[in-house]
Enzyme design. Structure first.
Site, short mmCIF file in Angstrom:
data_model
loop_
_atom_site.label_atom_id
_atom_site.label_comp_id
_atom_site.label_asym_id
_atom_site.label_seq_id
_atom_site.Cartn_x
_atom_site.Cartn_y
_atom_site.Cartn_z
N GLN A 85 62.62 88.68 -7.94
CA GLN A 85 61.52 89.63 -7.92
C GLN A 85 61.92 90.91 -8.65
O GLN A 85 62.96 91.50 -8.37
CB GLN A 85 61.15 89.93 -6.46
CG GLN A 85 59.85 90.70 -6.29
CD GLN A 85 59.52 90.88 -4.81
OE1 GLN A 85 60.16 90.29 -3.94
NE2 GLN A 85 58.54 91.70 -4.52
N ARG A 91 55.78 89.33 -4.46
CA ARG A 91 56.37 88.00 -4.30
C ARG A 91 55.45 86.93 -4.86
O ARG A 91 55.90 85.93 -5.42
CB ARG A 91 56.67 87.74 -2.82
CG ARG A 91 57.75 88.66 -2.24
CD ARG A 91 57.99 88.35 -0.77
NE ARG A 91 58.98 89.26 -0.18
CZ ARG A 91 58.66 90.36 0.50
NH1 ARG A 91 57.40 90.70 0.64
NH2 ARG A 91 59.60 91.11 1.01
N VAL A 121 64.37 79.30 0.92
CA VAL A 121 64.60 80.74 0.95
C VAL A 121 63.95 81.42 -0.25
O VAL A 121 63.61 82.60 -0.21
CB VAL A 121 66.12 81.04 0.99
CG1 VAL A 121 66.39 82.52 1.19
CG2 VAL A 121 66.81 80.23 2.10
N THR A 152 60.98 90.46 10.56
CA THR A 152 61.04 90.72 12.00
C THR A 152 62.29 91.52 12.35
O THR A 152 62.24 92.43 13.19
CB THR A 152 60.99 89.38 12.77
OG1 THR A 152 59.69 88.79 12.57
CG2 THR A 152 61.23 89.57 14.25
N HIS A 178 55.10 86.04 4.33
CA HIS A 178 56.25 86.90 4.03
C HIS A 178 55.87 87.67 2.78
O HIS A 178 56.16 87.26 1.66
CB HIS A 178 57.50 86.05 3.79
CG HIS A 178 58.68 86.83 3.27
ND1 HIS A 178 59.19 87.94 3.91
CD2 HIS A 178 59.45 86.65 2.16
CE1 HIS A 178 60.22 88.40 3.23
NE2 HIS A 178 60.40 87.64 2.16
#
Length: 318
Positions: A85, A91, A121, A152, A178
């Protein structure tokens, strides 16, 4: 059929994230064997050598660079490969580049009749997990993403700082994508069983609780952008998140983690991958956990799911 070795992990992709994950996992003592795979084999060899030199300070382990032929008996394959990124890039803007990369990786795994767990991932993790599911044909409990485990942790850290308590005593989740549409589920958040607002009334002595929570949720959402702007990439936090997920699997801890997995109808969400609390153990994403959500939070998660479905429709995965 090749017998799975639960104490072996393969990491595909040896960039910043993959190498940080390898380092964190070497230190964990969870595995006795780790194979690193990268399109640049020299890079994989270098990382394997560098990390191996720290083994005298850790626990005995075999670490080496390899090929897809070395993955067949791995208990877990962690896929971190993909374009990184860039500053200012969301993303989701990575989608098509990384889907193409997965179209070269996942078939190689499938060719070897792999039967272990695929831990995704690479970003955008929800879309990439859906892609891996579609291309691999593996059951959904065996293909899931790191999801919002890191988000989180960021939320718990910031709440701990705000409240003046150990972040490990804070229980709260970031759910959904996410990414930019993620949701802080404050309605179920607590500090060692004490409702978050009640604890804040006692600890913070402020009448601006709602504003403070909105600011913290926004800080969590923007954390990655801030880190990328300052140092070019994020990798330590996600490496620790991958270590935590692997720990739950290898030690069969039945931990409740907000991993990115296929939704099957709860909260009116299905045929999309996003993060909700799941029990994670030796069989992977073993079962979902219902937590208390406000109607506003439920609608926000559904909106997040709808946005992800819209992205999925643009992909050629058939």
């Amino acid at each position: 059929m090749t017998e799975i070795n639960s104490r072996k992990i393969a990491i595909i992709g040896c960039g910043f994230v993959g190498s940080a994950c390898a380092f964190a996992l070497m230190q964990s003592g969870l595995f006795s064997e780790m194979v690193l795979i990268d399109s640049n084999n020299q890079r994989a060899e270098g990382e394997a050598l560098d990390i191996s030199h720290g083994l005298p300070f850790s626990k005995p382990m075999q670490i080496y660079s390899g090929t897809y032929d070395d993955i067949t008996d791995a208990g877990i394959i962690a896929i971190t490969a993909g374009a990184g990124q860039k500053p200012g890039e969301s993303r989701l803007e990575l989608v098509h580049k990384n889907v193409e990369i997965f179209k070269s990786i996942i078939p190689e795994i499938s060719k070897r009749n792999y039967k272990g767990i695929l831990l995704i991932v690479s970003n955008p993790v929800d879309i990439m997990t859906y892609t891996a599911l579609k291309l691999s044909g593996l059951p959904s409990n065996q293909v899931f993403g790191s999801g919002t485990v890191l988000d989180t942790a960021r939320l718990k850290y910031l709440l701990g700082e705000h409240l003046g308590v150990d972040a490990r005593s804070v229980h709260a989740f970031i759910l959904g994508e996410h990414g930019d549409s993620e949701i802080a589920a404050f309605s179920s958040a607590n500090v060692s069983g004490i409702e978050l607002k009640k604890f804040c009334d006692f600890a913070c002595k402020t009448d601006k609780h709602e504003e403070a929570m909105k600011e913290i949720a926004e800080d969590v959402k923007l954390s990655a952008y801030e880190i990328i702007k300052k140092k070019g990439a994020t990798y330590y936090g996600i490496a620790m998140s991958v270590r935590r997920i692997c720990e739950a699997i290898i030690l069969d801890q039945k931990s409740i983690l907000p991993i990115s997995c296929l939704q099957s109808g709860k909260n009116g969400i299905e045929n999309v991958v996003l993060s909700m609390p799941m029990i994670v153990g030796k069989h992977g994403a073993e079962r979902s956990v219902e937590i208390s959500l406000s109607e506003e939070e439920r609608q926000a998660i559904k909106s997040s799911a709808d946005m992800l479905k819209g992205i999925i429709k643009t992909l050629d995965l058939d």
